[in-house]
Design a protein around this motif. Sequence first.
Motif, short mmCIF file in Angstrom:
data_model
loop_
_atom_site.label_atom_id
_atom_site.label_comp_id
_atom_site.label_asym_id
_atom_site.label_seq_id
_atom_site.Cartn_x
_atom_site.Cartn_y
_atom_site.Cartn_z
N ARG A 105 55.32 36.43 40.78
CA ARG A 105 55.18 34.97 40.81
C ARG A 105 56.48 34.31 41.27
O ARG A 105 56.45 33.40 42.11
CB ARG A 105 54.80 34.45 39.42
CG ARG A 105 54.47 32.96 39.41
CD ARG A 105 54.34 32.44 37.99
NE ARG A 105 55.65 32.24 37.39
CZ ARG A 105 56.37 31.13 37.51
NH1 ARG A 105 55.93 30.10 38.22
NH2 ARG A 105 57.55 31.04 36.94
N GLN A 106 57.60 34.78 40.76
CA GLN A 106 58.88 34.17 41.12
C GLN A 106 59.21 34.37 42.60
O GLN A 106 59.70 33.45 43.27
CB GLN A 106 60.01 34.72 40.25
CG GLN A 106 61.30 33.92 40.36
CD GLN A 106 61.12 32.46 40.00
OE1 GLN A 106 60.67 32.13 38.91
NE2 GLN A 106 61.44 31.57 40.94
N LEU A 107 58.91 35.56 43.13
CA LEU A 107 59.15 35.80 44.56
C LEU A 107 58.28 34.88 45.39
O LEU A 107 58.74 34.29 46.38
CB LEU A 107 58.88 37.26 44.91
CG LEU A 107 59.06 37.59 46.39
CD1 LEU A 107 60.53 37.51 46.80
CD2 LEU A 107 58.51 39.00 46.71
N TYR A 108 57.02 34.74 45.01
CA TYR A 108 56.11 33.87 45.75
C TYR A 108 56.64 32.44 45.79
O TYR A 108 56.70 31.81 46.86
CB TYR A 108 54.72 33.90 45.10
CG TYR A 108 53.71 33.07 45.85
CD1 TYR A 108 52.93 33.64 46.85
CD2 TYR A 108 53.55 31.71 45.59
CE1 TYR A 108 52.01 32.87 47.57
CE2 TYR A 108 52.64 30.94 46.30
CZ TYR A 108 51.87 31.53 47.28
OH TYR A 108 50.97 30.77 48.00
N ILE A 109 57.04 31.93 44.65
CA ILE A 109 57.55 30.56 44.58
C ILE A 109 58.83 30.41 45.40
O ILE A 109 59.00 29.43 46.14
CB ILE A 109 57.77 30.15 43.11
CG1 ILE A 109 56.41 29.99 42.43
CG2 ILE A 109 58.57 28.85 43.02
CD1 ILE A 109 56.50 29.76 40.94
N ASP A 110 59.73 31.38 45.29
CA ASP A 110 60.99 31.31 46.05
C ASP A 110 60.75 31.23 47.55
O ASP A 110 61.49 30.56 48.28
CB ASP A 110 61.85 32.54 45.75
CG ASP A 110 62.45 32.51 44.35
OD1 ASP A 110 62.42 31.45 43.71
OD2 ASP A 110 62.94 33.57 43.91
N LEU A 111 59.72 31.90 48.01
CA LEU A 111 59.45 31.94 49.45
C LEU A 111 58.60 30.78 49.95
O LEU A 111 58.43 30.61 51.16
CB LEU A 111 58.77 33.27 49.82
CG LEU A 111 59.71 34.47 49.82
CD1 LEU A 111 58.93 35.77 49.91
CD2 LEU A 111 60.71 34.39 50.96
N GLN A 112 58.08 29.99 49.05
CA GLN A 112 57.25 28.86 49.46
C GLN A 112 58.00 27.54 49.41
O GLN A 112 57.53 26.53 49.91
CB GLN A 112 55.99 28.77 48.59
CG GLN A 112 55.09 30.00 48.66
CD GLN A 112 54.58 30.28 50.05
OE1 GLN A 112 54.23 29.38 50.80
NE2 GLN A 112 54.52 31.56 50.40
#
Length: 201
Positions: A193-200
């Motif tokens: 989840r954190q990676l997804y948010i960081d990349l968006q």
Amino acid sequence: MNPVIVTYLNITFEAEGTTEEIPLAEMTKQLNISLDSFIEDTTINGQLHYDARYSNGASQRVTLARNEIHMTWGYVIENFLYTWRMIYEWLYKKEIYDGEPFKRYASLYEAFAEQLSPEDYVEFKTLSEEKIIKIYGSPFEPRDEIATNEEQMKMYLDTDLINSRELIRQEGRYFDHVFEKWIKVEPSMEIFRQLYIDLQY
């Protein structure tokens, strides 16, 4: 088959002709571009490194080089991120960004009254019923975000010969096609989840 728990996850970019690796989230912010723009920019060439560490102490790197088949390179990262977003939202019945629970609404009007800004909702209400139906379907029918999410997950996994909703729900595992490993879903989910948010953002 021993599912692993992901304790660390990052994607870095190594430009062609260099050895410097930059976290992809940091690079897109420096360039002030979205992930989609990064993927579509054919002047950006290099390698993407997917790095993971697991609770058993092992680590893994998967490297994908950009080549002439540019869409393949972009498809892998988009599919990787979208998959884990789908799993998160299906499991927890809420938005990955802000944790807003999925809801059921009596109509599209009720849904948009809550979801849109006051200005956007006023603009929506100026649309003719015919145009609303053409874009959104009937505005008077109930809107069930939970049922919609369930159907999307079913359709998404229909073409996956290894994974299923039952495996995720009953056994708590998912075979990740990038790392080619069975992942213990819930203990690993916050990392994805954190990676997804960081990349968006």
